[in-house]
Write an enzyme that holds these catalytic residues in place. Structure first.
Site, short mmCIF file in Angstrom:
data_model
loop_
_atom_site.label_atom_id
_atom_site.label_comp_id
_atom_site.label_asym_id
_atom_site.label_seq_id
_atom_site.Cartn_x
_atom_site.Cartn_y
_atom_site.Cartn_z
N ASP A 132 0.85 -1.18 0.00
CA ASP A 132 0.00 0.00 0.00
C ASP A 132 0.89 1.24 0.00
O ASP A 132 1.82 1.35 0.83
CB ASP A 132 -0.91 0.00 1.23
CG ASP A 132 -1.90 1.14 1.22
OD1 ASP A 132 -2.98 0.98 0.63
OD2 ASP A 132 -1.58 2.20 1.80
N ASN A 182 -2.02 12.99 -5.46
CA ASN A 182 -3.27 13.29 -6.16
C ASN A 182 -3.82 14.65 -5.78
O ASN A 182 -4.27 15.42 -6.62
CB ASN A 182 -4.31 12.21 -5.83
CG ASN A 182 -4.32 11.08 -6.85
OD1 ASN A 182 -3.79 11.21 -7.94
ND2 ASN A 182 -4.94 9.96 -6.48
N HIS A 200 -4.80 13.96 -10.75
CA HIS A 200 -4.86 12.52 -11.02
C HIS A 200 -3.89 12.06 -12.10
O HIS A 200 -3.47 10.91 -12.12
CB HIS A 200 -6.29 12.12 -11.39
CG HIS A 200 -7.24 12.18 -10.23
ND1 HIS A 200 -7.26 11.23 -9.25
CD2 HIS A 200 -8.20 13.08 -9.89
CE1 HIS A 200 -8.19 11.51 -8.36
NE2 HIS A 200 -8.77 12.63 -8.72
N ASP A 255 -1.70 8.88 -11.59
CA ASP A 255 -1.65 7.76 -12.55
C ASP A 255 -0.22 7.44 -12.94
O ASP A 255 0.15 6.27 -13.10
CB ASP A 255 -2.46 8.10 -13.79
CG ASP A 255 -3.97 8.09 -13.53
OD1 ASP A 255 -4.37 7.61 -12.45
OD2 ASP A 255 -4.73 8.56 -14.40
N ASP A 263 -4.45 2.55 -4.54
CA ASP A 263 -2.98 2.44 -4.45
C ASP A 263 -2.57 1.13 -3.78
O ASP A 263 -1.50 1.05 -3.16
CB ASP A 263 -2.40 3.64 -3.69
CG ASP A 263 -2.97 3.76 -2.27
OD1 ASP A 263 -3.90 2.98 -1.93
OD2 ASP A 263 -2.51 4.62 -1.50
#
Length: 514
Positions: free
Chosen positions: A366, A374, A379, A383, A409
């Site tokens: 994680d 973000n 975003h 990404d 994530d």
């Protein structure tokens, strides 16, 4: 010459004449030979055959001895019941039917001569009258009526005596056989023409078919060999006709599909002619390319028996289906396996471990600082980080291992079949993952950094199921997040084999306290 000698000579003459009537090559020729034989050898100057058609109608089809009678009678047709009713008035002379002039009926079409030649000096009671008629039924060997032979104007002007009647009966018997034979020959010729037309139609359809077609020998030495191919199949397989003919079908199939092809072939050859449809198998083209084809195999009874195989190229559809399956099982952003796709290899790893065939490690990863990327840069930047992390995780594992993105994530690494699995080996893998993920990611002029928390679970013989393994690794990951400031990964991964309260007795690799 005595009467006996004359009779024997007449009988021999009839045998010679009747031999000719079996030389006809068509029904029409045979019928004409019959009436000619009557006029030439039995002593009547006119003879006509009324042929019985299958639909139940007589037709005057052959006549000899009188052009006037020919012009009047040939082509005349009578419903069977009309002529049969007319003959019921006749006297039975053995197999013959004699209709004296007293019983003549004008309701049926007939020819009546003006006079009877040779009747001078013949007593009235013996003289043949212009309205007299004599008929001989013509029957096939099985007794079926095939026609009526009518004779007229005896050459001596007399009503036929016993010998002449017997000769006419003999000829009529042979005539019935000859007509039956001619019918059989013509039926055979019609069947041959029909077969020839059918073969031509099949050839045109077979050759011009847009899909691949072939005939397969299923009998004797030609079993499962190509005996006929069409151009579409040659093009589909990228092979010339000469290369395909007499070749075993198995030579053209992908090795992994041979068993399926054998099952389909067995089903067709034992299924009483029921087509085996829509078997999809792989073929190997002449250039080595592998294509998918959908096949329908039908068996045609022999001898010799053969199969007709229809082949349709479905490579494009199979590729589209595979792409849909791939898309359904892949994360669209990173291309990694998704949660559904992870289920199969994870369940398989649990089964292997429980069977004692090798342990595996499940790492739940994680990202710790992803939300700030973000929120700060948007975003697109997030990404870019997720794609970079996916690429780095894939670079760290073996081809046999599985890297999946569960969503957001969260990532999972399934490292399978780890011989001699211990805490130090798993810790080293965790350390490599942490170092790789923490390397900077450059995007749109920004240098992005994230860290990763990794929870590890061992999948060994005590494993419960795939869900328990995933929950255990997830729990371990949250413990790692709570100890981010602890010691290095090698120091923090301890207690290999300790059942840290995991459901199903799942071993947990947990962090040391402190």
């Amino acid at each position: 010459m005595g009467d006996r000698d004359a009779a024997m000579a007449a009988i021999r003459s009839v045998y010679l004449i009747t031999g000719r009537i079996n030389t006809g090559t068509t029904l029409a020729e045979t019928l004409q030979l019959i009436v000619d034989a009557v006029v030439d050898g039995i002593g009547f100057t006119v003879a006509v055959v009324n042929y019985l058609h299958p639909e139940g109608e007589y037709e005057a089809v052959a006549l000899a001895g009188s052009e006037e009678a020919r012009a009047t009678l040939l082509g005349a047709r009578y419903p069977a019941e009309v002529l049969d009713e007319y003959l019921e008035r006749a006297e039975a002379w053995g197999q013959l039917r004699y209709l004296p002039h007293e019983r003549h009926s004008a309701h049926i079409h007939s020819w009546v001569p003006d006079e009877v030649p040779g009747g001078d000096g013949v007593p009235e009671e013996e003289r043949w009258h212009p309205l007299d008629a004599l008929f001989a039924p013509l029957r096939a060997p099985d007794g079926e009526l095939v026609g009526i032979l009518g004779v007229d104007l005896p050459a001596d002007g007399r009503r036929p005596g016993p010998l002449q009647r017997e000769l006419l009966e003999m000829l009529a018997a042979q005539a019935g056989i000859a007509i039956n034979n001619a019918n059989l020959v013509e039926a055979l010729q019609r069947e041959r023409r029909h077969l020839a037309a059918s073969e031509e139609a099949f050839r045109l359809a077979f050759t011009g078919a847009g899909s691949g077609m072939c005939m397969i020998g299923v009998d004797g030495a030609t079993q499962a060999r190509l005996t006929r191919v069409n151009p579409a199949l040659c093009e589909l397989l990228g092979r010339a006709e000469a290369e395909l003919l007499d070749r075993p079908v198995a030579d053209l199939l992908h090795p992994d599909d041979l068993d399926l092809a054998r099952l389909a072939f067995a089903a067709a050859t034992t299924g009483k002619g029921i087509p085996v449809r829509d078997y999809e198998i792989r073929c190997v083209r002449g250039d080595g390319a592998v294509i998918w084809v959908a096949t329908t195999l039908s068996l045609v009874a022999g001898p010799p028996a053969f199969g007709i195989l229809q082949v349709q190229d479905v490579t494009g559809r199979k590729a589209a289906e595979a792409d849909l399956v791939r898309r359904a099982s892949r994360d669209p952003l990173t291309g990694l396996a998704n949660r559904d796709a992870l289920a199969s290899p994870l369940a398989a790893a649990v089964r292997r471990a429980r069977a004692g065939r090798g342990d595996s490690a499940l790492l739940f990863c994680d990202l710790d600082d992803f939300k700030s990327v973000n929120d700060t840069l948007g975003h697109d930047a997030g990404d870019a980080v997720l794609i970079a992390v996916a690429q780095r995780l894939c670079a760290l594992v073996r081809p046999s291992d599985t890297v999946a993105r569960l969503g957001g994530d969260e990532f999972v690494v399934l490292a399978e079949d780890l011989a001699g699995l211990d805490a130090a080996g798993v810790a080293a893998l965790v350390d490599r993952i942490e170092r790789a993920v923490s390397a900077p990611v450059v995007h749109d002029g920004h240098v992005l950094r994230v860290r990763v928390s990794v929870g590890a679970a061992v999948i060994d013989a005590t494993a419960g199921d795939a869900g328990a393994a995933l929950r255990t690794a997830d729990r371990a990951m949250y413990q790692v997040k709570g100890h981010r400031h602890g010691r290095g990964a090698a120091d923090r991964v301890i207690a290999h084999g300790e059942h840290f309260g995991a459901p199903g007795g799942m071993p947990l690799l947990r962090l040391a306290e402190g």
